[in-house]
Design a protein around this motif. Structure first.
Motif: not given
Length: 340
Positions: A44-47, A50-57, A313-319, A328-330
């Motif tokens: 949930f939130i991000g994979d 660290g990429n954002e999940i557009d939907g719920s899961m 808790m992801n501290n990276l940068k992503v595109t 990056a998303e947590n």
């Protein structure tokens, strides 16, 4: 190691099969076990990248099936084989079935009074050190750098031996099909009676014809006292030692720390930190491959069924999808795992 069966028990540490694998055949010195796992994993939130999940899961569930056999030839000679495959889930909304099984392990070998020799797709020698900190949901980042120190590697010849009930020695050789892709590794793991473990390994491989070489040194330390376990590992080496002036000479460093505490009544808490960095030795540019902290709460119903929740808790940068460089998303992962 007076019996060959002791040598094959050393090799069992390499097997990723379940601890509750069922023995389905045992006759005339030959046995066969079947095991595996069925595991739901929902992000949930991000994979996990660290990429954002557009939907719920995002569904990261998987199913593993393994078969292992052993035959006692004499007091000093045992034969064995092991196979494991994994099937994942297509998380898309159109319910497309994933019909493919991914081969994880497939090897055969012989156990002797001096240790076990095996041949096939299996872990390299450094993995016994990197696994010292692999107790979390997202851990075991130290094996990802070079082929010579990775797990589940094709064309691998491996030796595993245990001495004085405390020292585990492993060696591996990758006999690649392609030109200049061979590799090798050597590691040792010594466990002292009071719970202290010390591991050290070295591996190297060619990257291909005219593509330079890679190498890795890894060290690990662990300590167990009662219900508490803590471990740390550090690795460094070259991804590519070629100095051709094409900006492809790269090195890396990696750190991983992990601990868990069993609270009793099936509950435990797990914490981990990992950071790995790749540096271009020509330009001096650095980039992080991993940089995260994870906290996991886990409950074991029994030795076969467990559930857990992990926050990464992801501290990276992503595109992102727009090509922008963003934080990056947590990630929040819920899991339910059944071993058989």
């Amino acid at each position: 190691m007076k019996k060959a069966i002791l040598a094959t028990s050393v090799l069992s540490a390499l097997m990723s099969g379940s601890l509750v694998a069922a023995e389905v055949y045992n006759k005339d010195g030959t046995s066969l076990k079947i095991g595996g796992r069925a595991e739901f994993r929902g992000d949930f939130i991000g994979d996990d990248k660290g990429n954002e999940i557009d939907g719920s899961m995002k569904n990261k569930s998987r199913f593993r099936l393994n078969v292992g056999g052993e035959t006692q030839i004499s007091d000093n000679l045992t034969g064995f084989g092991f196979y494991e495959a994994e099937q994942s889930v297509d998380s898309s909304g159109d319910n497309t079935a994933n019909k493919q099984f991914k081969q994880r392990y497939m090897y055969a070998g012989v156990g002797t009074s001096f240790g076990a020799l095996s041949f096939g797709k299996q872990d390299t020698a450094n993995v016994q050190v990197s696994k010292m900190t692999d107790i979390g949901t997202h851990t075991n980042t130290q094996k990802d750098f070079i082929n010579g120190g990775d797990e589940q590697v094709n064309n691998t010849f491996a030796y595993s031996g245990k001495f004085m009930d405390a020292l585990s020695v492993q060696a591996s050789l990758i006999a690649a099909e392609n030109k200049n892709e061979n590799g090798y590794g050597l590691s040792g793991l010594y466990t002292l009676p009071f719970g202290l473990g010390l591991g050290l390994g070295y591996s190297a491989n060619d990257n291909g014809d005219g593509e330079g070489k890679a190498n890795q040194v890894i060290g690990g330390v662990s300590y167990t006292i009662g219900s508490f376990y803590v471990a740390g590992s550090y690795t460094q080496g070259d991804l590519n030692d070629s100095d051709s002036g094409l900006l492809n000479k790269e090195s890396f460093t990696g750190t991983e720390l992990a601990a868990h505490y069993k609270l009793g009544n099936g509950f435990r808490i797990i914490g981990a930190y990992a950071k790995s960095t790749v540096k271009n030795e020509v330009s001096g540019e650095k980039s992080d491959a991993n940089d995260f902290v994870e906290i996991t709460g886990r409950y074991d119903f029994n030795k076969a069924l467990r559930t857990y929740v992990t926050y990464k808790m992801n501290n990276l940068k992503v595109t992102d999808k727009n090509g922008d460089h963003v934080d990056a998303e947590n990630s929040l992962r819920l899991g339910l795992r059944y071993d058989f």
